[in-house]
Design a protein around this motif. Structure first.
Motif, PDB file in Angstrom:
ATOM      1  N   HIS A  94       0.836  -1.197   0.000  1.00 15.86           N
ATOM      2  CA  HIS A  94       0.000   0.000   0.000  1.00 15.86           C
ATOM      3  C   HIS A  94       0.872   1.248   0.000  1.00 15.86           C
ATOM      4  O   HIS A  94       1.887   1.312   0.696  1.00 15.86           O
ATOM      5  N   VAL A  95       0.465   2.231  -0.789  1.00 13.71           N
ATOM      6  CA  VAL A  95       1.121   3.532  -0.801  1.00 13.71           C
ATOM      7  C   VAL A  95       0.086   4.547  -0.325  1.00 13.71           C
ATOM      8  O   VAL A  95      -0.998   4.655  -0.900  1.00 13.71           O
ATOM      9  N   LEU A  96       0.414   5.263   0.735  1.00 14.66           N
ATOM     10  CA  LEU A  96      -0.520   6.202   1.342  1.00 14.66           C
ATOM     11  C   LEU A  96      -0.107   7.633   1.002  1.00 14.66           C
ATOM     12  O   LEU A  96       0.972   8.087   1.397  1.00 14.66           O
ATOM     13  N   GLN A 118      -5.277   9.044   1.149  1.00 10.07           N
ATOM     14  CA  GLN A 118      -5.651   8.136   0.073  1.00 10.07           C
ATOM     15  C   GLN A 118      -4.739   6.900   0.057  1.00 10.07           C
ATOM     16  O   GLN A 118      -3.521   7.018   0.181  1.00 10.07           O
ATOM     17  N   ASP A 119      -5.357   5.728  -0.111  1.00  9.51           N
ATOM     18  CA  ASP A 119      -4.633   4.446  -0.126  1.00  9.51           C
ATOM     19  C   ASP A 119      -4.599   3.914  -1.556  1.00  9.51           C
ATOM     20  O   ASP A 119      -5.649   3.723  -2.182  1.00  9.51           O
ATOM     21  N   TYR A 120      -3.388   3.686  -2.080  1.00  7.41           N
ATOM     22  CA  TYR A 120      -3.216   3.169  -3.435  1.00  7.41           C
ATOM     23  C   TYR A 120      -2.424   1.866  -3.378  1.00  7.41           C
ATOM     24  O   TYR A 120      -1.576   1.674  -2.502  1.00  7.41           O
ATOM     25  N   GLY A 144       2.036  -0.084  -7.919  1.00  4.81           N
ATOM     26  CA  GLY A 144       2.138  -0.629  -9.263  1.00  4.81           C
ATOM     27  C   GLY A 144       0.814  -0.942  -9.918  1.00  4.81           C
ATOM     28  O   GLY A 144       0.770  -1.329 -11.087  1.00  4.81           O
ATOM     29  N   VAL A 145      -0.276  -0.798  -9.163  1.00  6.16           N
ATOM     30  CA  VAL A 145      -1.618  -1.066  -9.705  1.00  6.16           C
ATOM     31  C   VAL A 145      -2.353   0.258  -9.904  1.00  6.16           C
ATOM     32  O   VAL A 145      -2.775   0.597 -11.006  1.00  6.16           O
ATOM     33  N   ALA A 146      -2.500   1.010  -8.807  1.00  2.00           N
ATOM     34  CA  ALA A 146      -3.222   2.284  -8.858  1.00  2.00           C
ATOM     35  C   ALA A 146      -2.299   3.484  -8.782  1.00  2.00           C
ATOM     36  O   ALA A 146      -2.754   4.625  -8.908  1.00  2.00           O
ATOM     37  N   CYS A 157       3.762  11.160   1.933  1.00  9.12           N
ATOM     38  CA  CYS A 157       3.717   9.822   1.333  1.00  9.12           C
ATOM     39  C   CYS A 157       4.354   8.822   2.290  1.00  9.12           C
ATOM     40  O   CYS A 157       5.405   9.077   2.873  1.00  9.12           O
ATOM     41  N   SER A 158       3.704   7.678   2.446  1.00 10.64           N
ATOM     42  CA  SER A 158       4.256   6.577   3.234  1.00 10.64           C
ATOM     43  C   SER A 158       3.802   5.265   2.613  1.00 10.64           C
ATOM     44  O   SER A 158       2.961   5.252   1.708  1.00 10.64           O
ATOM     45  N   THR A 159       4.378   4.177   3.077  1.00  7.12           N
ATOM     46  CA  THR A 159       3.985   2.862   2.566  1.00  7.12           C
ATOM     47  C   THR A 159       3.499   2.002   3.721  1.00  7.12           C
ATOM     48  O   THR A 159       3.884   2.213   4.880  1.00  7.12           O
TER      49      THR A 159
END
Length: 281
Positions: free
Chosen positions: A29-31, A35-37, A40-42, A59-61
């Motif tokens: 997850h990339v925050l 917002q949570d993405y 490599g997908v979103a 930004c955090s993961t």
């Protein structure tokens, strides 16, 4: 192949390698602010640079949770004789612990801690995929990956410390001093953890030349099979210079270029580059 190789999205292998060996990736997850993405997908690294570099967002993961791993493993466990999953280092994320818990729901899912990140773990994923293609058993593949994982050498040089400062990994004073003195720190993986290595000074391209010379100082001990050039949004000219420098050693059978994914990009920012290889002992 009756053995399925999977990995965390942090392994940073190229699309060509992923497709060649039918490797499947579990996205972290990339925050971005609230917002949570999915990595490599979103969201892609260029999106992070836009959000953080241009819009000033944080930004955090975050790790993949146990339920997500269970859902990820389930179709492969049903289809394949065995599933071998290679994780980001347990010292950098809870992904490994969560994947181990999820694997308990299956009799044929095996989880390996790479003790590395980016194409440091990517070396192991690549190796496991080749062994699976050659027809080795799950037990044989796991034994070989466990044997060689301590031989992987992973490091990067960071052009600017802005993203380390934004992520709370260095102070504003340290970042200001590094900028003023044109310091480019190298980040190395030691025993599964990220540590600061040598601090270089000067132009980024010149620094990379010295960094490569330092990394390849004991060339006779380095496995010649492959080296990864993994970078985060570096110019094609810079990457080409690094490739030519590596080629001048006439040592490596393969020089593979890959782009760092969202995790390295979020922590280190653009203009980060590393060469990652294995030693023979």
């Amino acid at each position: 192949m009756m053995i399925k190789i999977t990995a965390d999205s942090t392994c940073d292998l190229s699309k060509e390698i992923i497709e060649q060996f039918q490797i499947s990736l579990a996205p972290l997850h990339v925050l971005i602010d609230d917002q949570d993405y999915l990595d490599g997908v979103a969201i892609q690294p260029k999106d992070i640079f836009e959000f953080v570099g241009n819009q000033g967002k944080t930004c955090s993961t975050a790790a993949i949770n146990v339920f997500e791993y269970e859902q990820f493993f389930k179709p492969f466990a049903e289809k394949y004789e065995a599933v071998i999953h290679i994780n980001l280092s347990q010292h950098l994320s809870s992904c490994y612990q969560n994947a181990k818990l999820a694997a308990q729901s299956f009799k044929n899912v095996y989880v390996i801690d790479s003790l590395n990140l980016s194409t440091g773990s990517g070396h192991l994923v690549y190796e496991a995929a080749m062994l699976a293609q050659q027809g080795l058993t799950a037990r044989e593949i796991i034994a070989e990956i466990e044997r060689i994982k301590s031989n992987v050498r992973a490091s990067f040089v960071i052009d600017k410390m802005d993203y380390l400062k934004k992520g709370g990994r260095c102070s504003s004073l340290e970042a200001f001093g590094a900028t003023l003195l044109k310091i480019k720190p190298s980040i190395e993986v030691k025993d599964g953890q990220m540590v600061v290595g040598k601090k270089y000074r000067g132009n980024f391209d010149k620094v990379l030349e010295k960094y490569i010379e330092d990394q390849l100082m004991k060339l006779e001990e380095i496995d010649p099979s492959r080296v990864f050039i993994t970078h985060s949004h570096c110019s094609s000219e810079t990457v080409q210079k690094v490739r030519q420098h590596l080629e001048s050693y006439e040592h490596f059978e393969q020089i593979l270029e890959t782009t760092a994914g969202c995790t390295i990009s979020a922590h280190c920012g653009p203009n980060t580059l590393g060469i990652l290889f294995k030693t023979m002992k």
